[in-house]
Design a protein around this motif. Structure first.
Motif, PDB file in Angstrom:
ATOM      1  N   GLU A 103       0.658   5.580   2.947  1.00 32.95           N
ATOM      2  CA  GLU A 103      -0.700   5.088   3.186  1.00 32.95           C
ATOM      3  C   GLU A 103      -0.760   4.107   4.346  1.00 32.95           C
ATOM      4  O   GLU A 103      -1.833   3.738   4.790  1.00 32.95           O
ATOM      5  CB  GLU A 103      -1.252   4.410   1.926  1.00 32.95           C
ATOM      6  CG  GLU A 103      -1.065   5.187   0.646  1.00 32.95           C
ATOM      7  CD  GLU A 103      -1.668   6.570   0.724  1.00 32.95           C
ATOM      8  OE1 GLU A 103      -2.802   6.688   1.203  1.00 32.95           O
ATOM      9  OE2 GLU A 103      -0.983   7.544   0.332  1.00 32.95           O
ATOM     10  N   THR A 104       0.390   3.654   4.782  1.00 35.31           N
ATOM     11  CA  THR A 104       0.403   2.635   5.831  1.00 35.31           C
ATOM     12  C   THR A 104       0.404   3.265   7.225  1.00 35.31           C
ATOM     13  O   THR A 104       1.267   4.071   7.556  1.00 35.31           O
ATOM     14  CB  THR A 104       1.639   1.735   5.673  1.00 35.31           C
ATOM     15  OG1 THR A 104       1.575   1.074   4.409  1.00 35.31           O
ATOM     16  CG2 THR A 104       1.689   0.696   6.778  1.00 35.31           C
ATOM     17  N   ARG A 152       0.784  -1.232   0.000  1.00 40.24           N
ATOM     18  CA  ARG A 152       0.000   0.000   0.000  1.00 40.24           C
ATOM     19  C   ARG A 152       0.810   1.274   0.000  1.00 40.24           C
ATOM     20  O   ARG A 152       0.239   2.365  -0.066  1.00 40.24           O
ATOM     21  CB  ARG A 152      -0.930  -0.004   1.216  1.00 40.24           C
ATOM     22  CG  ARG A 152      -1.650  -1.337   1.438  1.00 40.24           C
ATOM     23  CD  ARG A 152      -2.979  -1.175   2.110  1.00 40.24           C
ATOM     24  NE  ARG A 152      -3.364   0.189   2.326  1.00 40.24           N
ATOM     25  CZ  ARG A 152      -3.784   0.668   3.483  1.00 40.24           C
ATOM     26  NH1 ARG A 152      -3.831  -0.135   4.523  1.00 40.24           N
ATOM     27  NH2 ARG A 152      -4.151   1.914   3.602  1.00 40.24           N
TER      28      ARG A 152
END
Lengths: 205, 205
Positions: A31-32, A27
């Motif tokens: 975004e993590t 991802r």
DNA sequence: CTAAAAATGGACCCGCAAGTCCAGAAAATG
DNA sequence: CATTTTCTGGACTTGCGGGTCCATTTTTAG
């Protein structure tokens, strides 16, 4: 300061690093979230901070180290024995293969891009990886020079630097376009240029 | 939909883009907030969203386009007239100079790394930049082939791809290590390899 | 000069994700 | 055993930053 880890603890810590690496590959770093990592690794918030007191930054750094280790080991044993033309071509194929598999996800690149500003440690990880990689190439070139397959006049370290740059660029172009052509072109032309060097002052006969 | 811009409006919009670019160069994408940009460009929150209704993402995309434009224009006029050995060396110097000045800040790289996952538009910016860059190189190589300075047998586009990869990698290594050696090595060896190509099938006498 | 459209200022909302805390379970230690 | 340390769960806090809204000023257009 650093609490002793029991076997169980070490396992958990490792699980977190690997899970985080997976999540980031899937991802992207930005975004993590810690919660994603928590979910994937079946851990609790307190565990994350227990094993990485420095918080997210420390965890990401650990992941970066983990990924950096894989970069070279994925090229073995070829990278370690560049002592024949055949070996160079095998290595080339291993590199292309590795990045074909990895596709457009470059965990390490984005990781360091993310961390470089903040931590000096992240920069060190990249620096060491590149240095080690280049050394392997230099050693390989020297070996070929010893065998008389590459002109002894060639500056091995400089050639290794150029080849490494080509690979890095090929990978980074792969990231942004999804195409392997640049990586392949850089490797092919780079290796060809090396091996095309007249071995000795043209000992024809 | 798209409200007409007055001269003043256009100026403000441009000011925001350039200010954002500066801020990002100075502090990195991830560290740059809308408020930082707001402060630097002496604008208000509503102005930001007035000119970039899509919010931060749209603004970043505009900045990426802005930066991408500079990459090639900074290499002109050299990149556009690679029609002599001298011209190639001048271009080389221009590239090295440009990145020496830029130092370890690579706004475009981090920008696209940041945006690629989210927007298809960001990927397009990079893709177009690379394609255009490579085309210039290919044209230059062909020109040299026409003048008989490079073997006509050489695959111009593939050579351009390899050279471009070397540059990209050199720049990306510059980002992470601060050293220009790889960029220089890639350019020097790349150009040398091109120009060393025997012009005609070794017409030795 | 006046009405419409565009530009601006800035207070406000809101969700998310990093980080804290404490209490309780499991394991090591002697 | 006992007790000390490590490990785990999860509720809670908090701040930051993107995005919204509306009131006001400035510019354009007829």
């Amino acid at each position: 300061m650093t609490p002793r880890l029991t076997a169980k603890g070490a396992a958990t810590r490792q699980r977190v690093i690997e899970g985080a690496a997976q999540e980031i590959r899937a991802r992207g770093v930005t975004e993590t979230t810690l919660d994603d990592i928590r979910a994937r690794t079946a851990t609790s918030k307190s565990q994350l901070f227990h094993y990485f007191p420095g918080g997210k930054e420390e965890l990401l750094l650990a992941v970066a180290r983990h990924e950096a280790g894989r970069v070279l080991s994925d090229q073995q044993p070829h990278l370690g024995e560049l002592t024949s033309r055949r070996a160079w071509y095998n290595w080339r194929d291993a590199v292309v293969d590795r990045y074909r598999r990895q596709g457009q996800q470059c965990p390490l690149g984005t990781l360091t891009a993310q961390l470089t500003r903040a931590t000096p440690g992240a920069q060190a990880v990249t620096r060491e990886l590149l240095a080690s990689w280049q050394t392997h190439l230099t050693v390989g070139i020297r070996a070929m020079q010893d065998r008389g397959e590459i002109s002894p006049g060639l500056d091995a370290d400089r050639a290794a630097a150029a080849l490494l740059a080509g690979i890095q660029g090929g990978v980074s172009i792969l990231m942004s376009t999804g195409s392997l052509t640049h990586l392949e072109a850089a490797l092919d032309l780079g290796i060809d240029a090396l091996l095309a060097t007249p071995a000795r002052p043209t000992p024809t006969g």
